[in-house]
Design a protein around this motif. Structure first.
Motif, PDB file in Angstrom:
ATOM      1  N   ASN A  86       0.873  -1.217   0.093  1.00 43.40           N
ATOM      2  CA  ASN A  86       0.025   0.231   0.020  1.00 43.40           C
ATOM      3  C   ASN A  86       0.950   1.446   0.009  1.00 43.40           C
ATOM      4  OD1 ASN A  86       0.783  -0.274   2.687  1.00 43.40           O
ATOM      5  ND2 ASN A  86      -1.359   0.351   3.504  1.00 43.40           N
ATOM      6  N   VAL A  87       0.372   2.344  -0.484  1.00 42.49           N
ATOM      7  CA  VAL A  87       1.402   3.491  -0.858  1.00 42.49           C
ATOM      8  C   VAL A  87       0.233   4.783  -0.377  1.00 42.49           C
ATOM      9  CG1 VAL A  87       2.729   2.358  -2.653  1.00 42.49           C
ATOM     10  CG2 VAL A  87       0.767   3.724  -3.373  1.00 42.49           C
ATOM     11  N   HIS A  88       1.052   5.802   0.122  1.00 43.70           N
ATOM     12  CA  HIS A  88       0.328   7.100   0.198  1.00 43.70           C
ATOM     13  C   HIS A  88       1.509   8.019   0.506  1.00 43.70           C
ATOM     14  CE1 HIS A  88      -2.318  10.034   2.146  1.00 43.70           C
ATOM     15  NE2 HIS A  88      -1.341  10.038   3.108  1.00 43.70           N
ATOM     16  N   TYR A  89       2.183   8.413   1.351  1.00 43.92           N
ATOM     17  CA  TYR A  89       3.104   9.200   1.286  1.00 43.92           C
ATOM     18  C   TYR A  89       4.234   9.225   0.379  1.00 43.92           C
ATOM     19  CZ  TYR A  89       6.984  12.399   3.365  1.00 43.92           C
ATOM     20  OH  TYR A  89       7.881  13.246   3.551  1.00 43.92           O
ATOM     21  N   MET A  90       4.521  10.318  -0.690  1.00 43.34           N
ATOM     22  CA  MET A  90       5.540  10.091  -1.613  1.00 43.34           C
ATOM     23  C   MET A  90       5.291   8.774  -2.450  1.00 43.34           C
ATOM     24  SD  MET A  90       9.014  12.058  -0.108  1.00 43.34           S
ATOM     25  CE  MET A  90       8.872  13.415   0.441  1.00 43.34           C
TER      26      MET A  90
END
Length: 241
Positions: free
Chosen positions: A60-64
């Motif tokens: 999972n990805v969010h920040y940068m």
């Protein structure tokens, strides 16, 4: 000598956090890309998955997020990576699993992206698979005793009874086991979950009440690498071992 089959061929790596404790290193990069012992934190986890024979990792990805996705795209080694996109809203550990549930098998391994560990006689995914009992368990957590939890300065997280059932540390007391950030999860744990961001602790509390949260003790070394000051002692151990 052939290996016993693992309980799952897929792991979710929780990598979307903001990495506030790792500042200032995370001012210009996501925490999973912080390098320890010549390797990005997430590559330590992915290399362990590949060595264990796990074919797919859901990240999972969010920040940068773009930087992390770009790193995964050029990574040449396995496992195959799939993205669970949380750019719009950071969903925390529990919400992140629920958001990705339709891409995950039942059960699945789940681990934090900043995990660094040395395996014991078996790799940790084999240990979890050997201990997994879907009839009795909603999740099986990998724990480590204080003596093998390097850089850790806390009071512990959990107790284990004679059958491996988990209970939480009592206020003002010390608990003998620390959660390593690695577990195997049944989708039953995710049932009737709230919408939006929430911590896995909410689901664990229900499983504890139902007697369905279990743990096993890690037989190797484990390193807490949550802040910049933990990097040097971790590197000294790993590169000197």
């Amino acid at each position: 000598m052939s290996r016993a089959p693992l309980a799952s061929d897929t792991a979710m790596i929780l990598a979307a956090g903001l990495g506030k404790r790792m500042r200032p290193l995370t001012a210009t990069q996501p925490k999973p890309l912080v390098r320890v012992a010549h390797k990005a934190l997430i590559d330590h986890a992915l290399d362990k998955l590949e060595a264990a024979g796990i074919a797919q990792a859901l990240v999972n990805v969010h920040y940068m997020a773009d930087a992390l996705e770009g790193h995964l795209k050029v990574r040449k080694a396995g496992p195959q990576t799939v993205i669970s996109d949380e750019r719009v809203q950071l969903l925390e550990t529990g919400g992140g699993m629920v958001h990705a549930a339709d891409k995950l098998p039942d059960p699945f391994f789940c681990l934090n992206s900043d995990n660094i560990w040395l395996d014991g006689p078996e790799n940790v995914f084999a240990d979890l698979s050997n201990g997994w009992d879907p009839e009795r368990m909603d999740a099986l957590l990998l724990m480590v005793p204080h003596a093998r939890a390097r850089n850790y300065r806390g009071e512990g997280d959990f107790h284990l009874d004679a059958e491996g059932r988990v209970s939480r540390r009592k206020p003002g007391r010390v608990a003998p086991f620390i959660y390593t950030g690695i577990q195997i999860v049944s989708k039953r744990l995710l049932r009737e979950a709230p919408e939006g961001p929430f911590s896995t602790n909410l689901l664990w509390s229900r499983a504890i009440e139902e007697g369905r949260l279990f743990g096993i003790s890690h037989q190797g070394e484990w390193f807490e690498v949550g802040e910049p000051g933990a990097i040097k002692p971790t590197e000294e151990y790993l590169l000197g071992a």
